[in-house]
Write a protein that holds these residues in place. Structure first.
Motif, PDB file in Angstrom:
ATOM      1  N   UNK A  46       0.809  -1.218   0.000  1.00 32.29           N
ATOM      2  CA  UNK A  46       0.000   0.000   0.000  1.00 32.29           C
ATOM      3  C   UNK A  46       0.844   1.271   0.000  1.00 32.29           C
ATOM      4  N   UNK A  47       2.026   1.217   0.648  1.00 29.92           N
ATOM      5  CA  UNK A  47       2.736   2.457   0.954  1.00 29.92           C
ATOM      6  C   UNK A  47       4.075   2.663   0.251  1.00 29.92           C
ATOM      7  N   UNK A  48       4.581   1.670  -0.432  1.00 30.40           N
ATOM      8  CA  UNK A  48       5.892   1.802  -1.071  1.00 30.40           C
ATOM      9  C   UNK A  48       5.760   1.525  -2.581  1.00 30.40           C
ATOM     10  N   UNK A  49       5.498   2.574  -3.367  1.00 31.85           N
ATOM     11  CA  UNK A  49       5.281   2.386  -4.805  1.00 31.85           C
ATOM     12  C   UNK A  49       6.449   1.711  -5.530  1.00 31.85           C
ATOM     13  N   UNK A  50       7.687   2.039  -5.137  1.00 32.19           N
ATOM     14  CA  UNK A  50       8.849   1.447  -5.811  1.00 32.19           C
ATOM     15  C   UNK A  50       8.918  -0.057  -5.561  1.00 32.19           C
ATOM     16  N   UNK A  51       8.770  -0.462  -4.324  1.00 34.47           N
ATOM     17  CA  UNK A  51       8.815  -1.898  -3.991  1.00 34.47           C
ATOM     18  C   UNK A  51       7.635  -2.641  -4.623  1.00 34.47           C
ATOM     19  N   UNK A  52       6.445  -2.061  -4.514  1.00 31.43           N
ATOM     20  CA  UNK A  52       5.258  -2.722  -5.066  1.00 31.43           C
ATOM     21  C   UNK A  52       5.360  -2.884  -6.582  1.00 31.43           C
ATOM     22  N   UNK A  53       6.002  -1.937  -7.253  1.00 35.09           N
ATOM     23  CA  UNK A  53       6.170  -2.015  -8.710  1.00 35.09           C
ATOM     24  C   UNK A  53       7.081  -3.170  -9.103  1.00 35.09           C
ATOM     25  N   UNK A  54       7.999  -3.568  -8.209  1.00 29.81           N
ATOM     26  CA  UNK A  54       8.942  -4.649  -8.505  1.00 29.81           C
ATOM     27  C   UNK A  54       8.384  -6.032  -8.194  1.00 29.81           C
ATOM     28  N   UNK A  56       6.021  -9.255  -8.350  1.00 31.68           N
ATOM     29  CA  UNK A  56       5.117  -9.892  -9.313  1.00 31.68           C
ATOM     30  C   UNK A  56       3.667  -9.836  -8.830  1.00 31.68           C
ATOM     31  N   UNK A  57       2.769  -9.554  -9.746  1.00 35.52           N
ATOM     32  CA  UNK A  57       1.348  -9.558  -9.426  1.00 35.52           C
ATOM     33  C   UNK A  57       0.790  -8.239  -8.947  1.00 35.52           C
ATOM     34  N   UNK A  58       1.669  -7.250  -8.726  1.00 35.46           N
ATOM     35  CA  UNK A  58       1.163  -5.960  -8.246  1.00 35.46           C
ATOM     36  C   UNK A  58       1.357  -4.848  -9.268  1.00 35.46           C
ATOM     37  N   UNK A  59       2.580  -4.592  -9.683  1.00 38.45           N
ATOM     38  CA  UNK A  59       2.839  -3.527 -10.648  1.00 38.45           C
ATOM     39  C   UNK A  59       2.750  -2.133 -10.047  1.00 38.45           C
ATOM     40  N   UNK A  60       2.542  -2.056  -8.766  1.00 37.73           N
ATOM     41  CA  UNK A  60       2.435  -0.774  -8.068  1.00 37.73           C
ATOM     42  C   UNK A  60       1.611  -0.970  -6.806  1.00 37.73           C
ATOM     43  N   UNK A 104      -7.964  -6.330  -7.048  1.00 39.50           N
ATOM     44  CA  UNK A 104      -7.107  -5.237  -6.595  1.00 39.50           C
ATOM     45  C   UNK A 104      -7.500  -3.938  -7.289  1.00 39.50           C
ATOM     46  N   UNK A 105      -7.418  -2.839  -6.538  1.00 38.80           N
ATOM     47  CA  UNK A 105      -7.585  -1.513  -7.126  1.00 38.80           C
ATOM     48  C   UNK A 105      -6.216  -0.835  -7.097  1.00 38.80           C
ATOM     49  N   UNK A 106      -5.578  -0.698  -8.253  1.00 45.37           N
ATOM     50  CA  UNK A 106      -4.293  -0.003  -8.283  1.00 45.37           C
ATOM     51  C   UNK A 106      -4.460   1.465  -7.888  1.00 45.37           C
ATOM     52  N   UNK A 107      -3.523   1.987  -7.135  1.00 50.77           N
ATOM     53  CA  UNK A 107      -3.536   3.407  -6.798  1.00 50.77           C
ATOM     54  C   UNK A 107      -3.489   4.191  -8.109  1.00 50.77           C
ATOM     55  N   UNK A 108      -4.344   5.197  -8.240  1.00 60.43           N
ATOM     56  CA  UNK A 108      -4.384   6.030  -9.440  1.00 60.43           C
ATOM     57  C   UNK A 108      -5.302   5.527 -10.529  1.00 60.43           C
ATOM     58  N   UNK A 109      -5.885   4.332 -10.358  1.00 57.00           N
ATOM     59  CA  UNK A 109      -6.798   3.797 -11.375  1.00 57.00           C
ATOM     60  C   UNK A 109      -8.170   4.453 -11.240  1.00 57.00           C
ATOM     61  N   UNK A 110      -8.815   4.726 -12.366  1.00 57.61           N
ATOM     62  CA  UNK A 110     -10.171   5.267 -12.329  1.00 57.61           C
ATOM     63  C   UNK A 110     -11.145   4.151 -11.962  1.00 57.61           C
ATOM     64  N   UNK A 111     -12.134   4.511 -11.126  1.00 57.47           N
ATOM     65  CA  UNK A 111     -13.158   3.554 -10.722  1.00 57.47           C
ATOM     66  C   UNK A 111     -14.482   4.284 -10.518  1.00 57.47           C
TER      67      UNK A 111
END
Length: 161
Positions: A46-54, A56-60, A104-111
């Motif tokens: 939830x809180x570390x965009x760089x780690x979450x982007x790396x 697998x399965x999250x992308x952010x 999952x709802x990616x941060x920044x995704x429109x919903x």
């Protein structure tokens, strides 16, 4: 039965679905929600965009489930603008029969919210219990949250005493 009540029931007891406007949740909103509630504290997903982007399965980073739930009030109100207006002071949140986080709802995704009625049960005191099917969905149509949301509508919601 008042005209408002009959108009409301006619609008609710159809297969029509109502849609909110499109929204998005920013990383700042996720961070502030985590600081306020503790939901997600210490969780890189939830809180570390760089780690979450790396990973697998999250992308952010992804939005916390209960932060999504907290948006239901606003989005539900937007979606329900097309329905006959009742006095919201007498339409009480009664809780959920079912609430599931299905994607999952990616941060920044429109919903947006998609709302449809499931049933309306009349009560002996003149009120009624409304069960609605509510879904949060991404732009590509994938749901992130599905729920059966209950509202108790007092007779005064329809201008009846």
């Amino acid at each position: 039965m008042s005209t408002l009540r009959s108009d409301f029931e006619a609008a609710v007891l159809t297969d029509q679905e109502y849609l909110s406007d499109w929204h998005l949740i920013t990383q700042q909103m996720v961070d502030e929600y985590a600081a306020l509630t503790g939901d997600g504290e210490g969780e890189w997903v939830h809180l570390d965009p760089e780690r979450a982007a790396q990973e697998p399965g999250y992308g952010g980073t992804i939005v916390q489930g209960f932060l999504q739930v907290s948006h239901l009030i606003k989005l539900h109100a937007e979606a329900m603008k097309a329905r006959p207006a009742i006095d919201k002071n007498f339409a009480l949140n009664y809780g959920f029969d079912r609430l599931r986080f299905v994607g999952q709802m990616p941060v920044g995704a429109k919903f947006r919210a998609r709302v449809g009625a499931r049933e309306l049960a009349h009560k002996p005191n003149g009120g009624c219990l409304l069960k609605q099917q509510v879904q949060l969905e991404l732009e590509d149509g994938r749901p992130t949250l599905v729920a059966q949301w209950l509202f108790y509508l007092d007779a005064r919601a329809f201008g009846e005493e």
